[in-house]
Design a protein around this motif. Structure first.
Motif, short mmCIF file in Angstrom:
data_model
loop_
_atom_site.label_atom_id
_atom_site.label_comp_id
_atom_site.label_asym_id
_atom_site.label_seq_id
_atom_site.Cartn_x
_atom_site.Cartn_y
_atom_site.Cartn_z
N LEU A 89 5.65 19.61 11.30
CA LEU A 89 3.91 20.02 11.17
C LEU A 89 3.36 18.56 12.60
CD1 LEU A 89 2.93 19.61 7.24
CD2 LEU A 89 3.22 21.22 9.06
N GLY A 90 3.91 17.92 12.59
CA GLY A 90 3.27 17.30 13.65
C GLY A 90 1.99 16.47 12.66
N GLY A 91 1.82 15.62 11.58
CA GLY A 91 1.12 15.29 10.84
C GLY A 91 1.33 14.07 10.48
N ARG A 92 0.61 13.36 9.79
CA ARG A 92 0.65 11.95 8.83
C ARG A 92 0.44 12.11 7.09
NH1 ARG A 92 -4.10 8.43 12.54
NH2 ARG A 92 -6.03 9.27 11.46
N LEU A 93 0.54 11.88 6.38
CA LEU A 93 0.39 11.55 5.35
C LEU A 93 -0.53 10.42 5.20
CD1 LEU A 93 1.18 13.39 2.96
CD2 LEU A 93 2.76 10.62 2.21
N VAL A 94 -1.86 10.30 4.41
CA VAL A 94 -2.78 9.19 4.31
C VAL A 94 -3.41 9.14 2.87
CG1 VAL A 94 -3.72 9.85 6.72
CG2 VAL A 94 -4.72 11.11 4.53
N THR A 95 -3.51 7.67 2.20
CA THR A 95 -4.02 7.56 1.12
C THR A 95 -5.85 7.80 0.85
OG1 THR A 95 -5.18 4.96 1.85
CG2 THR A 95 -2.53 5.68 1.21
N THR A 96 -5.66 8.07 -0.04
CA THR A 96 -7.63 8.52 -0.21
C THR A 96 -8.09 8.23 0.95
OG1 THR A 96 -7.72 7.10 -2.23
CG2 THR A 96 -7.24 9.73 -2.62
N SER A 97 -7.94 6.30 0.80
CA SER A 97 -9.17 5.36 1.47
C SER A 97 -8.67 6.23 2.99
CB SER A 97 -8.64 4.17 1.35
OG SER A 97 -7.01 3.65 1.41
N GLY A 98 -7.93 6.50 3.41
CA GLY A 98 -7.48 6.65 4.97
C GLY A 98 -7.07 5.92 5.57
N LYS A 99 -5.82 5.44 4.45
CA LYS A 99 -4.03 4.21 5.60
C LYS A 99 -3.48 5.54 5.59
CE LYS A 99 -5.84 -0.05 3.81
NZ LYS A 99 -5.11 -1.35 3.64
N ILE A 100 -2.30 5.08 5.89
CA ILE A 100 -1.81 5.96 6.80
C ILE A 100 -0.21 5.95 6.11
CG2 ILE A 100 -0.23 6.78 8.60
CD1 ILE A 100 -2.78 6.77 9.07
N VAL A 101 0.06 6.02 5.42
CA VAL A 101 1.05 6.18 4.65
C VAL A 101 2.58 6.45 5.25
CG1 VAL A 101 2.33 6.66 1.98
CG2 VAL A 101 0.02 7.68 2.67
N VAL A 102 3.63 5.51 5.04
CA VAL A 102 4.74 5.34 6.04
C VAL A 102 5.90 4.54 4.85
CG1 VAL A 102 3.64 4.73 8.59
CG2 VAL A 102 4.39 2.97 6.85
N PRO A 103 6.93 5.16 5.35
CA PRO A 103 8.38 4.60 4.40
C PRO A 103 8.27 3.10 4.69
CG PRO A 103 8.67 5.64 5.92
CD PRO A 103 7.64 5.82 5.84
N LYS A 104 8.06 2.28 5.66
CA LYS A 104 8.33 1.27 6.40
C LYS A 104 7.51 0.68 7.86
CE LYS A 104 12.01 1.70 9.63
NZ LYS A 104 13.46 1.52 9.47
N LEU A 105 6.56 -0.29 7.73
CA LEU A 105 6.05 -0.64 8.98
C LEU A 105 6.81 -0.05 10.30
CD1 LEU A 105 4.21 -3.52 7.82
CD2 LEU A 105 3.34 -1.81 7.83
#
Length: 242
Positions: A89-105
């Motif tokens: 998708l070339g997208g990203r996953l975010v929380t309700t507060s807008g933080k970017i969700v990642v499996p690790k930093l």
């Protein structure tokens, strides 16, 4: 039968009747527990027969219900570039507060910025997000959201902006939410087995309960008969001394 013998017999019958009623109560209680257990595994069966799964670009034939259940949506499908050999998708996953969700930093430079120009505080680490079941639950329950890069009508890259999209908007996300039939056969077999065991056990308890009811009626009939004999003996005794 003498009065003493009659009274002894009546006491025995009373004890048998009490025991009979106690056993009947226990069986009724057992059947109630069985019924409650039935509600539990029936609900579990219905959940398994109606559960859904998220598939990524998973149609195996156009305009049919044939799906590739091996193509369950993954975190990598969301973030993988649209230009990759296996396009994502070339997208990203975010929380309700807008933080970017990642499996690790990611890695950060000397200025504390990632390759995307974000700080550590702008990320949310979720080691479980690489699991398909965890990802699906997070999306369907509204814990995380998908964002895609949207451009203005002139396709000017400088006007690009991240915007949230509904995961079930297949046109944008290429994600299909479909009934998961992979566990249906196992769920049906488990349900049929439990249903058969329930019916056999409940039938056995029902037969025993009917037997106790018959015994109860017989005991009451005999107790009435013994009471009558005792009453007659008492009346005869009074006449003797009258």
């Amino acid at each position: 039968m003498g009065m003493s013998a009659s009274q002894a017999r009546f006491l025995i019958l009373t004890a048998q009747k009490n025991n009979n009623e106690y056993q009947a109560q226990r069986i009724t209680h057992e059947r109630l527990i069985l019924a409650q257990e039935t509600e539990s595994w029936t609900s579990e069966y219905n959940d398994k027969m109606n559960n859904t799964t998220l598939l990524f670009n998973a149609k195996t034939a156009a305009d049919t219900d044939l799906y590739n259940y091996n193509a369950k949506l993954t975190y990598d499908d969301i973030v993988r570039s649209e230009l990759a050999d296996n396009p994502g998708l070339g997208g990203r996953l975010v929380t309700t507060s807008g933080k970017i969700v990642v499996p690790k930093l990611p890695e950060f430079d000397e200025n504390g910025l990632s390759s995307d120009g974000l700080t550590k505080e702008q990320y949310f680490v979720d080691p479980e997000i690489s699991r398909t079941d965890a990802l699906q639950r997070s999306l369907t329950e509204g814990i995380y959201f998908i964002e895609l890069m949207k451009y203005s009508s002139d396709e000017d890259a400088s006007s690009a902006d991240w915007q949230k999209v509904d995961y079930y908007n297949t046109t944008e996300t290429l994600i299909s939410e479909v009934l998961d039939k992979t566990d249906d056969a196992a769920a049906q077999a488990d349900y049929d087995e439990k249903q058969s065991l329930f019916q056999n056990k409940d039938k056995t308890l029902e037969m025993r309960l009917k037997q106790l009811e018959s015994e109860h009626k017989a005991l009451e009939t005999e107790m009435e008969s013994v009471q009558k004999v005792i009453q007659e003996d008492v009346e005869a005794s009074f006449k003797t001394f009258g």
